[in-house]
Design a protein around this motif. Sequence first.
Motif, PDB file in Angstrom:
ATOM      1  N   VAL A 101       4.633  -0.649  10.828  1.00  0.00           N
ATOM      2  CA  VAL A 101       4.313  -0.795  12.260  1.00  0.00           C
ATOM      3  C   VAL A 101       4.729   0.441  13.044  1.00  0.00           C
ATOM      4  CG1 VAL A 101       4.728  -2.187  14.332  1.00  0.00           C
ATOM      5  CG2 VAL A 101       4.549  -3.298  12.099  1.00  0.00           C
ATOM      6  N   GLY A 102       5.877   0.997  12.683  1.00  0.00           N
ATOM      7  CA  GLY A 102       6.416   2.157  13.415  1.00  0.00           C
ATOM      8  C   GLY A 102       7.599   1.750  14.273  1.00  0.00           C
ATOM      9  N   GLU A 103       8.584   2.631  14.342  1.00  0.00           N
ATOM     10  CA  GLU A 103       9.853   2.303  14.994  1.00  0.00           C
ATOM     11  C   GLU A 103       9.710   2.057  16.499  1.00  0.00           C
ATOM     12  OE1 GLU A 103       9.421   4.810  12.925  1.00  0.00           O
ATOM     13  OE2 GLU A 103       9.331   6.650  14.101  1.00  0.00           O
ATOM     14  N   LYS A 113       2.712   3.760  10.007  1.00  0.00           N
ATOM     15  CA  LYS A 113       2.800   4.502  11.267  1.00  0.00           C
ATOM     16  C   LYS A 113       4.224   4.922  11.594  1.00  0.00           C
ATOM     17  CE  LYS A 113       0.462   1.169  13.377  1.00  0.00           C
ATOM     18  NZ  LYS A 113      -0.228   0.345  14.402  1.00  0.00           N
ATOM     19  N   GLY A 114       5.190   4.445  10.821  1.00  0.00           N
ATOM     20  CA  GLY A 114       6.583   4.780  11.084  1.00  0.00           C
ATOM     21  C   GLY A 114       7.010   6.076  10.409  1.00  0.00           C
ATOM     22  N   ASN A 115       8.126   6.617  10.875  1.00  0.00           N
ATOM     23  CA  ASN A 115       8.711   7.782  10.229  1.00  0.00           C
ATOM     24  C   ASN A 115       9.313   7.326   8.893  1.00  0.00           C
ATOM     25  OD1 ASN A 115      10.506   9.859   9.396  1.00  0.00           O
ATOM     26  ND2 ASN A 115      10.701  10.579  11.505  1.00  0.00           N
ATOM     27  N   GLN A 116       8.780   7.846   7.807  1.00  0.00           N
ATOM     28  CA  GLN A 116       9.177   7.375   6.478  1.00  0.00           C
ATOM     29  C   GLN A 116      10.567   7.887   6.071  1.00  0.00           C
ATOM     30  OE1 GLN A 116       7.063   5.034   4.993  1.00  0.00           O
ATOM     31  NE2 GLN A 116       6.110   5.255   7.015  1.00  0.00           N
ATOM     32  N   ASP A 117      11.174   8.723   6.887  1.00  0.00           N
ATOM     33  CA  ASP A 117      12.530   9.215   6.598  1.00  0.00           C
ATOM     34  C   ASP A 117      13.601   8.393   7.303  1.00  0.00           C
ATOM     35  OD1 ASP A 117      11.759  11.243   4.877  1.00  0.00           O
ATOM     36  OD2 ASP A 117      11.366  12.634   6.532  1.00  0.00           O
ATOM     37  N   ALA A 175       3.813 -10.466  27.448  1.00  0.00           N
ATOM     38  CA  ALA A 175       4.155 -11.504  26.474  1.00  0.00           C
ATOM     39  C   ALA A 175       3.024 -11.747  25.474  1.00  0.00           C
ATOM     40  CB  ALA A 175       4.512 -12.801  27.200  1.00  0.00           C
ATOM     41  N   SER A 176       1.781 -11.685  25.946  1.00  0.00           N
ATOM     42  CA  SER A 176       0.648 -11.978  25.065  1.00  0.00           C
ATOM     43  C   SER A 176       0.428 -10.905  24.006  1.00  0.00           C
ATOM     44  CB  SER A 176      -0.629 -12.136  25.899  1.00  0.00           C
ATOM     45  OG  SER A 176      -0.946 -10.910  26.558  1.00  0.00           O
ATOM     46  N   GLU A 177       1.060  -9.748  24.188  1.00  0.00           N
ATOM     47  CA  GLU A 177       0.868  -8.650  23.229  1.00  0.00           C
ATOM     48  C   GLU A 177       2.026  -8.505  22.239  1.00  0.00           C
ATOM     49  OE1 GLU A 177       0.248  -5.213  25.617  1.00  0.00           O
ATOM     50  OE2 GLU A 177      -1.686  -5.872  26.400  1.00  0.00           O
ATOM     51  N   LEU A 178       3.074  -9.321  22.403  1.00  0.00           N
ATOM     52  CA  LEU A 178       4.223  -9.201  21.510  1.00  0.00           C
ATOM     53  C   LEU A 178       3.825  -9.502  20.061  1.00  0.00           C
ATOM     54  CD1 LEU A 178       6.953 -10.972  23.674  1.00  0.00           C
ATOM     55  CD2 LEU A 178       6.795  -8.516  23.176  1.00  0.00           C
ATOM     56  N   PHE A 179       4.268  -8.669  19.142  1.00  0.00           N
ATOM     57  CA  PHE A 179       4.055  -8.833  17.698  1.00  0.00           C
ATOM     58  C   PHE A 179       2.563  -8.962  17.355  1.00  0.00           C
ATOM     59  CE2 PHE A 179       8.450 -10.117  18.313  1.00  0.00           C
ATOM     60  CZ  PHE A 179       9.094  -9.444  17.287  1.00  0.00           C
ATOM     61  N   SER A 180       1.706  -8.337  18.172  1.00  0.00           N
ATOM     62  CA  SER A 180       0.267  -8.403  17.906  1.00  0.00           C
ATOM     63  C   SER A 180      -0.218  -7.254  17.028  1.00  0.00           C
ATOM     64  CB  SER A 180      -0.504  -8.404  19.232  1.00  0.00           C
ATOM     65  OG  SER A 180      -0.233  -7.217  19.976  1.00  0.00           O
ATOM     66  N   ASP A 181       0.639  -6.270  16.766  1.00  0.00           N
ATOM     67  CA  ASP A 181       0.241  -5.161  15.894  1.00  0.00           C
ATOM     68  C   ASP A 181      -0.060  -5.721  14.495  1.00  0.00           C
ATOM     69  OD1 ASP A 181       0.950  -1.794  15.782  1.00  0.00           O
ATOM     70  OD2 ASP A 181       0.607  -2.896  13.911  1.00  0.00           O
ATOM     71  N   PRO A 182      -1.223  -5.415  13.934  1.00  0.00           N
ATOM     72  CA  PRO A 182      -1.577  -5.957  12.601  1.00  0.00           C
ATOM     73  C   PRO A 182      -0.624  -5.504  11.496  1.00  0.00           C
ATOM     74  CG  PRO A 182      -3.144  -4.262  13.326  1.00  0.00           C
ATOM     75  CD  PRO A 182      -2.310  -4.589  14.508  1.00  0.00           C
ATOM     76  N   GLY A 183       0.179  -4.489  11.785  1.00  0.00           N
ATOM     77  CA  GLY A 183       1.132  -4.025  10.772  1.00  0.00           C
ATOM     78  C   GLY A 183       2.164  -5.073  10.402  1.00  0.00           C
ATOM     79  N   TYR A 184       2.458  -6.001  11.322  1.00  0.00           N
ATOM     80  CA  TYR A 184       3.423  -7.065  10.986  1.00  0.00           C
ATOM     81  C   TYR A 184       2.882  -7.984   9.887  1.00  0.00           C
ATOM     82  CZ  TYR A 184       6.117  -5.735  15.126  1.00  0.00           C
ATOM     83  OH  TYR A 184       6.873  -5.039  16.049  1.00  0.00           O
ATOM     84  N   PHE A 233      14.151   3.641  -0.163  1.00  0.00           N
ATOM     85  CA  PHE A 233      13.079   2.652  -0.277  1.00  0.00           C
ATOM     86  C   PHE A 233      11.736   3.384  -0.257  1.00  0.00           C
ATOM     87  CE2 PHE A 233      10.185  -0.675   1.103  1.00  0.00           C
ATOM     88  CZ  PHE A 233      10.687  -1.818   0.488  1.00  0.00           C
ATOM     89  N   PRO A 234      10.796   2.976  -1.105  1.00  0.00           N
ATOM     90  CA  PRO A 234       9.506   3.688  -1.176  1.00  0.00           C
ATOM     91  C   PRO A 234       8.785   3.741   0.174  1.00  0.00           C
ATOM     92  CG  PRO A 234       9.754   2.192  -3.032  1.00  0.00           C
ATOM     93  CD  PRO A 234      10.887   1.886  -2.098  1.00  0.00           C
ATOM     94  N   ALA A 235       8.062   4.820   0.374  1.00  0.00           N
ATOM     95  CA  ALA A 235       7.323   5.025   1.624  1.00  0.00           C
ATOM     96  C   ALA A 235       6.052   4.188   1.649  1.00  0.00           C
ATOM     97  CB  ALA A 235       6.966   6.506   1.774  1.00  0.00           C
ATOM     98  N   ALA A 236       5.654   3.792   2.859  1.00  0.00           N
ATOM     99  CA  ALA A 236       4.359   3.114   3.048  1.00  0.00           C
ATOM    100  C   ALA A 236       3.308   4.202   3.239  1.00  0.00           C
ATOM    101  CB  ALA A 236       4.419   2.193   4.256  1.00  0.00           C
ATOM    102  N   GLU A 237       2.326   4.277   2.316  1.00  0.00           N
ATOM    103  CA  GLU A 237       1.393   5.400   2.287  1.00  0.00           C
ATOM    104  C   GLU A 237       0.708   5.650   3.632  1.00  0.00           C
ATOM    105  OE1 GLU A 237       1.750   3.114   0.032  1.00  0.00           O
ATOM    106  OE2 GLU A 237       1.441   3.843  -2.008  1.00  0.00           O
ATOM    107  N   ASN A 238       0.248   4.591   4.279  1.00  0.00           N
ATOM    108  CA  ASN A 238      -0.477   4.761   5.546  1.00  0.00           C
ATOM    109  C   ASN A 238       0.303   4.192   6.731  1.00  0.00           C
ATOM    110  OD1 ASN A 238      -2.831   5.922   4.255  1.00  0.00           O
ATOM    111  ND2 ASN A 238      -3.250   3.852   3.483  1.00  0.00           N
TER     112      ASN A 238
END
Length: 427
Positions: A206-208, A301-305, A221-230, A294-299
Motif C-alpha cells: 500500500v505504501g507507508e 508502492k511502499g519504500n522496500q527499504d 471516512a468513506s475512503e478509509l482502507f479503500s486502497d486495493p493494496g490492503y 523480508f522480501p520486497a513486493a515487486e510492484n
Amino acid sequence: MKLIRLAAAASFFACSSFSLASAETELKLWNLTSSSDAVNKHWEEVIATFEEAHPGIKINYETFPSDAYKTGLQVALASDAGPDIFFNWSGEDAAVLARNGLTADLTEIGAKPGMWGEKIAPGMFDAFTVGGKVHGVPTHLITKYMFYNTSFFADNNLSVPTTLGELKTSCKAIRDINPRMSPISLGNAEKWKGVHYISTLNQKIVGEEQVAKDYALDGNASELFSDPGYVEALQTLVDLSQAGCFNKAPNATTADASRSLFAAGQAAMIYCGNWCPGTFDSEGLEGGYDLARFPAAENGKGNQDYNFALLEGYQISARTKNMDAASTFVNFLVSGETQAKRARDFGRLPVNASHMGEEDGTPIFRKIAKDAGSYAGLVLILDVGLEKSVSEHYLSIIQEVLNETKTPEQAMGEIRARAQKAKEQQG
C-alpha cells in the motif's frame, strides 16, 4: 501470573524487622510473560542489583501473557490493583492510556539532571509523547527479520529469496526437496504473528504514507482502507499458504512452538524478531542460521527499504503513590550498564549504547545492530498504530483469511466498516 523474586532477597525481607519493612517502598512492576530462561534470569538479576543499590525500595515483579496483559492493563490502571510501573509498546497502546489519564506525565522528571533525558536521544521520546507530554520511557528497539537455516540452504543450493515471487518459488523448491520440511514456520495462535506479516505487507504494497493516514483514521471516512493494496496484502498471505509455505495449522500453533520448529531444523525459514536468536541458540541451532530482510513486493508502492521495528519501554501509573521511587527504577533501566546487560543477555537493541563495545553481543546481534542503522523507515505496526476496536478485528480476520473462511475482499469490507464507525465515534 508469575512472580519472580530472588530467593535470597525473599529470605532477607522475610527476616527483616517490622520497623525496616514498614520503611520500605514497594513498587509493583508488570511485564509480559517470557518462556526464555535468559529473559527471566535477566530480570531477576536486574531487580536484585537495583534493590541492593536502593535498600529502601522493593520491586514486586509480576508477568502476564500478552493477550491477558492487553485486555487487563487499562482496567487495572483505573483501580488500586494496578502496577506502579509497566511495560508497554509505543504508539497507540501507550497513547490511549495517556489520553485516558492513566499514565503519569514524565516530561519534567525526565528533564532533571541525571535522568533519562540525558541518556536517550530526544527523538526517541516521540514514540511515547501525547499532546506534547512524555508519557513513557523507551528502553529498547525490537525488529524482525527472515531467519533461515544456513546448512539447509547451502546443502540444496538454494538462494535466499529477496522478493515475494522468489519466496513462493522457494517454498515449492523446499517442499520438492523434503516434503516434511516446512518452508516457513508460522505460529499465529495468539494472532500477533499474522498481524506482523500484514503490517509489513501493508507498508510494502500500500505504501507507508497511505498506511499512516488510514491507521490514524485521517481523511474522509468513506475512503478509509479503500486502497486495493490492503486486499492484495491479505491475498499475498493466502497465496503463500496455498503455495505450501507454512507449517500445518499455523493458527493453532503458538509463537513459541514455531520458534522451536525452526530451531529443531524442521522449518527452513521463520519471520521472527531480534528476541528469537536466544531460543534458536538454547535449543540447538547456534551458528546454524542467518538472517535477511523480508522480501520486497515487486510492484509495491511502499519504500522496500523500510523494516519492521518498534520502540518498547515503560510507563508509570498516574495513580502511583511512589513517583520518586518509580522514576528512579525506570531511570535505572536506561542506565548504560543495564542497557548493555539487556543487549548481552537477550539481544535487545539498546536506546543507550554508552556502555556497549564493538565486540559486545553475539555475531547475529551485531549484524542486526549494524543493519538497523540503514533502515529507510520503520514499518507502522498495525495493532499498535491503529485504533483498538479496528485493530482487534483486524487480528481476528487475519486468522479467518488464513483459514480461508473469509476472502480478503470480505475481510477488508469489515475493516472499512469498523474504521468508519470508529472515526464517527471520535467525532
